[in-house]
Structures are given as structure tokens and as C-alpha cells.
Design a protein around this motif. Structure first.
Motif, PDB file in Angstrom:
ATOM      1  N   TYR A   1      -6.967  -0.643  -0.950  1.00 38.23           N
ATOM      2  CA  TYR A   1      -6.293   0.651  -1.110  1.00 38.23           C
ATOM      3  C   TYR A   1      -4.830   0.556  -0.668  1.00 38.23           C
TER       4      TYR A   1
ATOM      5  N   THR B   1     -10.577  -1.184  -5.822  1.00 32.56           N
ATOM      6  CA  THR B   1     -10.905  -0.409  -4.615  1.00 32.56           C
ATOM      7  C   THR B   1     -12.156   0.438  -4.835  1.00 32.56           C
ATOM      8  N   SER B   2     -12.239   1.081  -5.998  1.00 30.11           N
ATOM      9  CA  SER B   2     -13.430   1.875  -6.327  1.00 30.11           C
ATOM     10  C   SER B   2     -14.672   0.995  -6.383  1.00 30.11           C
TER      11      SER B   2
ATOM     12  N   ALA C   1      -6.490  -0.090  -7.979  1.00 28.71           N
ATOM     13  CA  ALA C   1      -7.186   1.172  -7.730  1.00 28.71           C
ATOM     14  C   ALA C   1      -8.638   1.075  -8.186  1.00 28.71           C
TER      15      ALA C   1
ATOM     16  N   SER D   1     -12.329  -2.658   1.000  1.00 23.93           N
ATOM     17  CA  SER D   1     -11.877  -1.553   0.162  1.00 23.93           C
ATOM     18  C   SER D   1     -10.630  -0.890   0.744  1.00 23.93           C
TER      19      SER D   1
ATOM     20  N   ASN E   1      -2.811  -1.639  -2.960  1.00 23.63           N
ATOM     21  CA  ASN E   1      -2.461  -0.917  -4.183  1.00 23.63           C
ATOM     22  C   ASN E   1      -1.213  -0.067  -3.966  1.00 23.63           C
TER      23      ASN E   1
END
Length: 423
Positions: free
Chosen positions: A398, A295-296, A292, A394, A401
């Protein structure tokens, strides 16, 4: 509740003492990292090589490092991280030391290449040692602390290297060797790895901790997760290198002869932000799943590239550079923990070596591809293309994840079987 800057360093409280020693060793090594960052200037300005000759040597160096990296990962798993790191870094430092006294250019180039190959062969050992010395609860903070140490050292290294480069070139090699030997000696004398854990005392042919063959687990269960994770990291790395490829070219087009000076200013901001904000971002993201947070980080990359596409003045470039650096921090402090928690004990060195190999490949492909796109499309389209690539990475992270969270939930229902341990 407002988080104070000083409170962010509490993320590093209570780590194993060996992690603090590795942190110190990384600072020492990075402060003395003079030769490779200045290699292009050494080859062109001091050895009198042409641009073509300099590029050919740099390409040859990269080609030689790939096999050394993969072989190093295998040897790390076979003979142990500490032994491999101490042997390679000591021998590499001795070659650098001899470079300080060599006058023959051909011999000097050979010794530089041998030393660089030895250092890169040992490089996965740091990541693997951290995995051995930590548990899931403190692993992310430990990787973050080592990353902080590198940035502290690299913020100082260019200042010293720049002062010595013009008139004291031999001293650059000697000091690089001395600092490497100091950090290696610190690790050799004071780092004690667990007897029953990852790598050094593990038999690669032995069953994994779950009672099943380690390689079967990698193929049947963990490889899909790691494979896609490394693939999306490759995508991020392809975009990451554009900071040192497209951005300086863009500054030259915008500011002419002042472009190099403005780019240098922006570049100094990067390690400063890394040093200041790494503890804070580590503290703020400690409770979140590594994927997570990664991804950010990719979203930060995406936003920064969009800003680069439209930037026309220094303040906008500074904002974009800050977002870019935040993305770098969020990704780097989490990727090591994720690899460690999803890799069988006997293959962790090789997994870290594969990660570094793919990173180097992406860094080579990034300028190669965008160097052909840029002349025909211009900077705005090129940066937007790079932003789209980062966004794709990204999105991939996501969904990975979400899938990994499902796998972990099922593993917990089955009694925690597998390697995926939530930090």
C-alpha cells in the motif's frame, strides 16, 4: 452496472496475435506437465526411494535450479528470449523423452534433474517475451491470458497423469516431452519479436532509452521500487506455500483418513476458480495501478488465512480457499506488468529470473519455518501468524503504491522520463 461473465473476456480482445500463440503454447505445455507434479510419487512409489532419499533428491533439485535460473536470466538478456527458450525447452524435452526408455535409476534421476534445470533456466523468457510484445495498455491483460492458459492446462493435466501413473510411467515422460516440443515448435515457427524493443536486440552495455546508462538508472531510480516490490512479494510467497504445507496437515488432523480426499477436493477448486474468474478480475481491475491490485490480493490472502485459523467444516474452507485464489489471481496478473514497466530493457530477463529465484526461496523457507512453529503453537496460532505476515506485506505494498504514484507524477511533470509507465 452489472458485468456479465462473457463480457469479462473482452479484456483479451485486440491483443497481439503472438500473445494468443503464447497462450496456446502455455495450454499445451501445462496439459502435458506430468513429471514434476508427480515427482515425489515417482521417486517413492516407482523408484522405491525412502522418504529421506526422496526429500534429499527434492532438496538437491531445488538447489541446482537456483543458479540455473539466475544464469538463464542473464543469457536471456544476452542472446534473446526466443533463442534461449527454444534451445532449453527442446533439449530438456529430449532428456525427458530418453527417460521414457531408461531402466537404470541413477541415470534416470540425472536426466530428470538436467531436464528440470533446463526448463527453469528458460522460464523467465515467457515473462520477458510478453513485455516485448506488448505496451502498457495491454500488458496486464496479456499476462493474465498466459496465466489463464496455465490454469486451463493444469486443470486437465492431473486427470491424465493420474490415469497413466500406475501402469504407464514411461509414457508420462514421453508425453511430457512431446507436448513441450509441440509448444516450443509453435513458438519457434510463429512468434516474431519486435526488432527494436526489449532484450533480444538490445545491447546490455548500450544506453537506455532515456539516454543514460541503464544500470545507473536501475541503481539510482528503479532499484528501490523493484527491491521493495520483490521483498513484499517474497512475504506473500512465504504465506502462499502454506496452502500445500499447513492446510493438508490441518485436514489430516480434522478428518483423519478422509483428510487427503477432502484436501484434494479443495485443491481442485483452485484451478477451476482461476479459470473462471481470471478474465473477470482482469476486466474489473484493468484501470487500477498494479500495486493497488496487488495490495488487494494480499488482503484476500490475509482474510483467507484468518478463516483457515477458525475453520472447522468444509463450507468455511471453501470460502477461505476462494478468497485465497482471488488473492493469487490479483497478484499474478499484475506482478509481471509492474516488473516490465519498471525495468530497463537490457535487464528485464534478469529481473524476472531474480523474481522467480526469490519465489523459490520463499517457497522453501515457508514449510521450514512453519514446520517448527506448528508443533508448539497449533493450527490456529500458526494461521494467524501467517495472516499477520500477509497483512504486513499488504501494508508494505500500500505504501509502495503511494510512493510509486508520486514518482510517476513527478516523471510525467518532467516529460515522462523513466521507466514507470502507467497501465
Amino acid at each position: 452496472m452489472k458485468l456479465k461473465i462473457k463480457d469479462s473476456f473482452s479484456a483479451y480482445n485486440g491483443l497481439p496475435k503472438e500473445i494468443y500463440l503464447l497462450f496456446t503454447a502455455r495450454i499445451i505445455t501445462s496439459i502435458g506437465s506430468f513429471v514434476l507434479p508427480l515427482l515425489t510419487l515417482i521417486l517413492s512409489q516407482k523408484l522405491g526411494m525412502s522418504e529421506t532419499e526422496t526429500g534429499n533428491f527434492a532438496a538437491l533439485l531445488i538447489l541446482s535450479q537456483g543458479p540455473c535460473l539466475l544464469l538463464g536470466g542473464k543469457l536471456i538478456d544476452a542472446i534473446g528470449q526466443k533463442k534461449m527458450l527454444v534451445f532449453c525447452q527442446t533439449l530438456g524435452a529430449l532428456f525427458y523423452f530418453m527417460c521414457g526408455f531408461i531402466k537404470d535409476h541413477t541415470t534416470l534421476l540425472v536426466f530428470i534433474m538436467i531436464a528440470a534445470d533446463l526448463f527453469v533456466a528458460a522460464s523467465p523468457a515467457y515473462q520477458t517475451m510478453v513485455a516485448r510484445l506488448t505496451v502498457p495498455d495491454n500488458r496486464k491483460a496479456s499476462y493474465s491470458l498466459l496465466y489463464l492458459g496455465i490454469n486451463i492446462g493444469m486443470a486437465v493435466s492431473p486427470l491424465i497423469g493420474g490415469l497413466l501413473f500406475e501402469k504407464h510411467l514411461p509414457l508420462l515422460f514421453i508425453l511430457d516431452a512431446v507436448t513441450t516440443l509441440l509448444s516450443t515448435g509453435l513458438i519457434a515457427l510463429y512468434i516474431r519479436l519486435p526488432k527494436e524493443s526489449r532484450g533480444e536486440d538490445a545491447d546490455p552495455a548500450a544506453p537506455a532509452k532515456t539516454g543514460r546508462d541503464a544500470f545507473s538508472i536501475v541503481v539510482l531510480k528503479n532499484t528501490p521500487v523493484l527491491l521493495f516490490f520483490l521483498l513484499f512479494l517474497f512475504v506473500f510467497d512465504f504465506t502462499y506455500i502454506q496452502w500445500s504445507f499447513m492446510l493438508p496437515l490441518q485436514f489430516h488432523e480434522l478428518y483423519g483418513s478422509n483428510g487427503a480426499r477432502f484436501y484434494s477436493f479443495i485443491s481442485i477448486v483452485n484451478p477451476v476458480i482461476c479459470t473462471v474468474f481470471t478474465p473477470l478480475l482482469t476486466k474489473l481491475t484493468a484501470k487500477y495501478h498494479p500495486l493497488a491490485v496487488v495490495t488487494s490480493g494480499g488482503i484476500c490472502y490475509f482474510a483467507s488465512y484468518v478463516l483457515f485459523a477458525f475453520a472447522k467444516n468444509i463450507p468455511v474452507f471453501l470460502i477461505a480457499g476462494t478468497l485465497y485464489t482471488f488473492g493469487e489471481i490479483l497478484i499474478v496478473i499484475n506482478l509481471g506488468a509492474f516488473i516490465a514497466e519498471h525495468s530497463p530493457d537490457a535487464y528485464l530477463g534478469r529481473m524476472n529470473a531474480v523474481r522467480l529465484f526469490l519465489q523459490g526461496t520463499a517457497n522453501a523457507l515457508g514449510p521450514l519455518v512453519m514446520g517448527r512453529v506448528l508443533p508448539f503453537s497449533g493450527y490456529r496460532f500458526s494461521w494467524l501468524l501467517v495472516a499477520a505476515v500477509a497483512l504486513a506485506g499488504s501494508v508494505g505494498m500500500y505504501f509502495l503504491n503511494k510512493e510509486d504514484s508520486k514518482v510517476q507524477a513527478l516523471a510525467n511533470e518532467d516529460g515522462g522520463d523513466g521507466f514507470t509507465e502507467q497501465a
